[in-house]
Design an enzyme around this catalytic site. Sequence first.
Site, short mmCIF file in Angstrom:
data_model
loop_
_atom_site.label_atom_id
_atom_site.label_comp_id
_atom_site.label_asym_id
_atom_site.label_seq_id
_atom_site.Cartn_x
_atom_site.Cartn_y
_atom_site.Cartn_z
N LYS A 1 4.67 9.79 8.72
CA LYS A 1 4.42 9.42 10.10
C LYS A 1 5.45 9.94 11.11
O LYS A 1 5.25 10.95 11.74
CB LYS A 1 4.29 7.90 10.21
N ASP B 1 9.30 2.82 -0.37
CA ASP B 1 8.29 3.53 0.41
C ASP B 1 8.52 3.17 1.87
O ASP B 1 8.13 2.10 2.35
CB ASP B 1 6.90 3.11 -0.07
N TYR C 1 0.86 -1.18 0.00
CA TYR C 1 0.00 0.00 0.00
C TYR C 1 0.89 1.23 0.00
O TYR C 1 1.86 1.30 0.76
CB TYR C 1 -0.89 -0.02 1.24
C1 LIG Z 1 3.87 2.22 3.26
C2 LIG Z 1 2.84 3.31 3.21
N1 LIG Z 1 2.88 4.21 2.22
C3 LIG Z 1 2.01 5.22 2.15
C4 LIG Z 1 1.02 5.36 3.09
C5 LIG Z 1 0.08 6.50 2.98
O1 LIG Z 1 0.26 7.40 4.00
P1 LIG Z 1 -0.90 8.39 4.45
O2 LIG Z 1 -1.95 7.53 5.08
O3 LIG Z 1 -0.23 9.30 5.41
O4 LIG Z 1 -1.39 9.07 3.23
C6 LIG Z 1 0.94 4.44 4.15
C7 LIG Z 1 -0.07 4.52 5.21
O5 LIG Z 1 -1.15 4.82 5.12
C8 LIG Z 1 1.87 3.39 4.20
O6 LIG Z 1 1.84 2.49 5.17
N1 LIG Z 2 -1.99 0.85 6.75
C1 LIG Z 2 -2.40 2.20 6.87
C2 LIG Z 2 -1.26 3.01 7.34
O1 LIG Z 2 -0.15 2.63 7.40
C3 LIG Z 2 -3.55 2.33 7.74
C4 LIG Z 2 -3.93 3.73 8.09
C5 LIG Z 2 -5.14 4.19 7.36
O2 LIG Z 2 -5.34 3.86 6.19
O3 LIG Z 2 -5.91 4.91 7.99
#
Ligand SMILES: Cc1ncc(COP(=O)(O)O)c(C=O)c1O
Ligand SMILES: N[C@H](C=O)CCC(=O)O
Length: 431
Positions: free
Chosen positions: A268, A240, A145
């Site tokens: 984060k 990522d 993701y």
């Molecule tokens: C590996 C990774 N990339 C991107 C994202 C996207 O980050 P955000 O939720 O801050 O948009 C997340 C988490 O949601 C993530 O775990």
């Molecule tokens: N896996 C996601 C973040 O790392 C979960 C957070 C979200 O989508 O709200």
Amino acid sequence: MKEASNSNELFKRAQHSIPGGVNSPVRAFRAVGGNPRFMVSAKGPYLYDEDGNQYLDLINSWGPMILGHAAEVVNEAVQKAIPNSLSFGAPTRKEVEIAELIVSMVPSIEKVRMVNSGTEATMSAIRVARGYTGRDKIIKFEGCYHGHGDSFLISAGSGAITLGVPDSPGVTKGTANDTLTAPYNNLEAVNILVEANKGQVAAIILEPVAGNMGLVTPQQGFLQGLRDLCDKEGIVLIFDEVMTGFRLAPGGAQEIYGVTPDMSTLGKIIGGGMPVGAYGGKRALMDYVSPAGPVYQAGTLSGNPIAMSAGMAMLNFLKDHPETYQQLERTTASMVAGMQQNMQQLGLSYTINRIGSMFSIFFTKEQVVDFETAKTSDTALFGRYFNSMLNRGIYLAPSQYEALFVSTAVTEELVEQYIQANLESLKEAQA
Ligand SMILES: Cc1ncc(COP(=O)(O)O)c(C=O)c1O
Ligand SMILES: N[C@H](C=O)CCC(=O)O
């Protein structure tokens, strides 16, 4: 059983004004049953909900609360920054300082641009890769993701798979066609894709340690194999590290595995809990970003002074206290060892994947190395286990397809409590 009437009432109300009652889908508890708990406050290892319940938190805002909630070092920095205005929309000294700090800590990053979320970071990184190479296609891995940018909502993990929409409606066919997917840990499949799309692949993007199909670590040679392939074919390799950056080591997974990508995305932890993301990489690539170069990317609130202050405090702490990582390793290893003993005692043999302070339990006997094997986990059993743990005051991610994150606020006594709750919940969930 925990009382949850105030949370239930709020969730009912929320359905009228917020889609599905939540501002991010995975929070809705759809995959595990029951209603989400609405939180009021958090301190150290604990979350407190609207009904006055206390939970040991193993999500930690999906990673960033590495020092536990409301860590003094971060809170003080934020409080100090607030009187000077919440936003300028103009450059500040702090942005220079945090950029220098990130460059000094993350091996692949020579220049960095701040954004407001992980989603923005990954969207921007692939735009740069496309602009730089003049190619359109990207390769991502099934179950990884990268936020909710259109290009990534193809075989996506996290909430997308939790809710059964790995390929989201609303993504145009053109965009979807430019995203090629391969199974995680399968170098051969990537080679075949690259060969079949010779000279067309701008970037390969992956979580160097995947946390969004549950935790899956890269097998020996996988990351280096991708590095070699990208070098050979002129493809931009993007790690990522939105989850793993500063969590697994000061330099993230790339430091641990000794493989340096061309670009990295972060999130984060660099906001210390505030909404922040960043992307960075080799000078030549980053000098393609506007106004240095032609690839446009902007943000009114990017580099926000409060978020930068929180992030600086967090990163400086981690840089000055490398023992933090040893502590996290010890604590998490004890938790997982306790879970293994519990399973032995109960005659169960489920799979636990762990690296540093991230781990997942999969309710399957199979080794979990990719999305296909992650999907062999019994998700109904996971749901029962989740609720059993919740009722014992342990707050886990409400989906099989997420990782758990441990903070330094977890004491030995809490480890014991966690292991006991795990024993009882494993037993209860079998029913
Ligand atoms: C590996 C990774 N990339 C991107 C994202 C996207 O980050 P955000 O939720 O801050 O948009 C997340 C988490 O949601 C993530 O775990
Ligand atoms: N896996 C996601 C973040 O790392 C979960 C957070 C979200 O989508 O709200």
